[in-house]
Motif scaffolding. Structure first.
Motif: not given
Lengths: 316, 316, 316
Positions: B173-174, B204, B208, B222, B224, B238, B252, B255
């Protein structure tokens, strides 16, 4: 051996070279010699080969090794005697050196010259204070005027590579550079070659003659092509002027060793202490070609250091 | 094992994970393996976990370890071929790498990407030059595009923590950040998870997506919240944009993984390679809570490094 | 021994001093004790004596030692709890300390005070976080308010040098300096001397009284000449004001210890923790004269550290 700061600290140069070559065959044969002995390596300036080779040499002999970048990890050092320390220096070399002598059985120290005051640099004040104040054997890891571990490794390399039965012609050839560079490697190389069974010729532009103390007895030519004739080894190195101390007098056009220059020699092997500026001091073609010995020289740094440390350990 | 720069250097990933877990039980069982062997750890960038864990891994195997912060202790390095070195660089990687190969039996090297030119970074020029020029096995300590020792430790941790009898769902997970961050950890994690018995989902923001080379075969979402459903592990990290190379495209918001987000998962364990920016990448509550595995991951770095070094020593 | 941050961590001070003296006789008698144990030495600030003596102490006990200049080699550290890390700090001490605890059996940590906020410095936040978060024994290598390894070495030195059968008079004498200097060495010395069989007198200019917590029970005189009467040991040290926290209040003219000052004493031995600013804190004549113990103190740093590490190893 109580100190190793120049060739004059060595009783029998050929025997030391042979010892290095024997250690190259059996690097771990003396691991008990350094048991419970501590080697301190003190750097005032950057180092790659000297740091790694000497650290490994100590470990190969069973020593504990402590590396200290004194310029970065320690305290700003005062070296002048008698001054009131109310400025930026925090510790005097009198204390720093004496303290390090308490913790180490052998100390290696690197300190470059400032290239501003010839008398100051050539007095080797810092190195001599370490010898005086630490009370333990001192190995120079390159001082203001000499780099003896490099020169010993150079001589080991020449011994290995020289054709049997012939006294090799060795040419120390000045190279171009953009910055003022110390004389240490050149001085030291000249000094060691005079103690070896080689014919030494030094070639550099006018104004770049090294101090006579180091070159006495060697032929000095200002014509590089003439010097290179029939050379078996060409040792490439830049240095700044000794006469106009620390100055760069010329861009040195035409002095870089190329394959064309090599054609003048007896298919000479090419040496350099490293680091080398490619395309400026020495051509890419030579460095990447079959005549270059620079990596083998670096390899021999290990056994040079190990031979010296072994001698020191034996005389502790 | 002749090099360890990505998962593709590993013949049997599961066997290597098992070896790391065995070493965790008996870290000193192979101390004779590294006798008289030297590990050189070369850093071009800062390091805490990688430095300490790999240094200790070498010592656990009986090796001599030399750590060199080349950016600070050595000479400014030139990496471009064929240039005339008349600028600020003092030593060329061709010499530096070859020399270090003389002193070390195995070399670890860390070098971050510059995040300015994608092709340059993804060519892994420096790492490949080390492989080519040193002549000894090379361990990546994090390169421009991968961090394989981290990924191996991550997989070891997942293996230890996964519920028996279930193929775990792992979500990469970004996370938000204020600065452009390399893709290495994310790329590498994706690549390794594809070789493991897990279900990998990557989530993400748009813009990204990682390079397909690393994520092919994995689901990329995209959204989450959708990705987090029933997750057993959430790997937080990240990275900057790959498409708009090296850019930060969004702050972000929303996120960051919090306890509220965790509620969407199967009481997922939370992972991060560290260092982590608290309250930005990952919430304090999660890091300080019972689901965090970040310290255990760091612990496993030691055994991951030891497993790799052991394999290399065995094939010397 | 689970931690060593002040004299209060020592059950029997005299026994620890004796242990250090025994180790001085047989430094390698306990080399098996540290087998497969790792000592991590973490520096946030420069160090010469502490670094080298503690590193060597660990090696003398057979430990593996990893030295980390965290300020230079690692990541910028956040120490405040609960903040959002969206600034310049990259890693939180919560993670950094916990991670280092995974790799080390014992950790030494040096961190100087900022001398800006007395409450902040005297809270010893960083040191306490290391104790709390690493989960391993912590040795202070000098913290914001104390330098216990120095004080133990000082006491060892006094024990060695004191005339038999007499309780020595020990004077801690403030010295001039140009910069604000921490209280650690002075605080710590006062604290340890109170636990030893000596008469402690502290002398400093008005405005320089140390915190009562450390000096309670000792005589504090603002007249240096009076304090020096019949002294057997004079411990010289500068510190900044505690009351006007971190300030330099006077140039301290007349407070430097000279041979003339020494004439007031019982031929006192002179001590200083080093580094010392010659001609400012302490005169050249005294430092170079027969009464100086500063190098012997530094020597005893090794055995002080070794005694502490030995105790910690025994209680692992």
């Amino acid at each position: 051996m109580k100190q190793f700061t120049s060739v004059h600290d060595v009783q029998d140069v050929a025997a030391l070279v042979n010892e290095a070559l024997e250690l190259k065959q059996s690097p771990y044969a003396h691991k008990s010699l350094g048991q419970n002995k501590t080697l301190g390596l003190i750097f005032m300036n950057p180092s790659l080969r000297t740091r790694l080779s000497t650290q490994k040499a100590g470990m190969n002999l069973g020593m504990n090794v402590m590396v200290m970048n004194l310029d970065k990890e320690g305290w700003a050092l005062e070296t002048r005697d008698g001054v009131i320390m109310d400025g930026t220096t925090v510790e005097h070399i009198r204390e720093a050196a004496a303290v390090m002598g308490q913790y180490c059985d052998i100390i290696g120290i690197r300190s470059f010259p400032k290239l501003q005051d010839r008398n100051e640099d050539y007095s080797e004040d810092l190195l001599n204070k370490f010898i005086e104040l630490t009370g333990v054997p001192i190995v120079s890891l390159e001082s203001a005027t000499r780099h003896p571990l490099q020169s010993l490794a150079d001589l080991v390399t020449i011994k290995e590579q020289a054709a049997a039965g012939k006294r090799p012609k060795v040419v120390l050839s000045w190279a171009p550079h953009i910055k003022p560079i110390p004389h240490c490697v050149a001085n030291s190389f000249a000094e060691w070659m005079q103690q070896a069974d080689v014919e030494l010729v030094i070639t550099n532009p006018e104004g770049y003659d090294l101090a006579e103390e180091f070159t006495k007895g060697a032929q000095v030519l200002h014509n590089q092509d003439e010097a290179l004739q029939d050379a078996d080894f060409v040792y490439v190195k830049n240095w700044s002027s000794y006469e106009q101390y620390g100055q760069v007098l010329t861009d040195g056009e035409g002095w870089m060793i190329t394959n064309e220059k090599l054609a003048l020699t007896n298919n000479a092997k090419v040496m350099h202490c490293l680091p080398v500026r490619r395309g400026l001091e020495l051509s890419h073609e030579v460095l990447d070609g079959p005549n270059s010995l620079v990596i083998e020289q670096a390899n021999n740094r290990l056994y040079a250091a190990q031979a010296v440390l072994k001698r020191m350990l034996e005389s502790l």
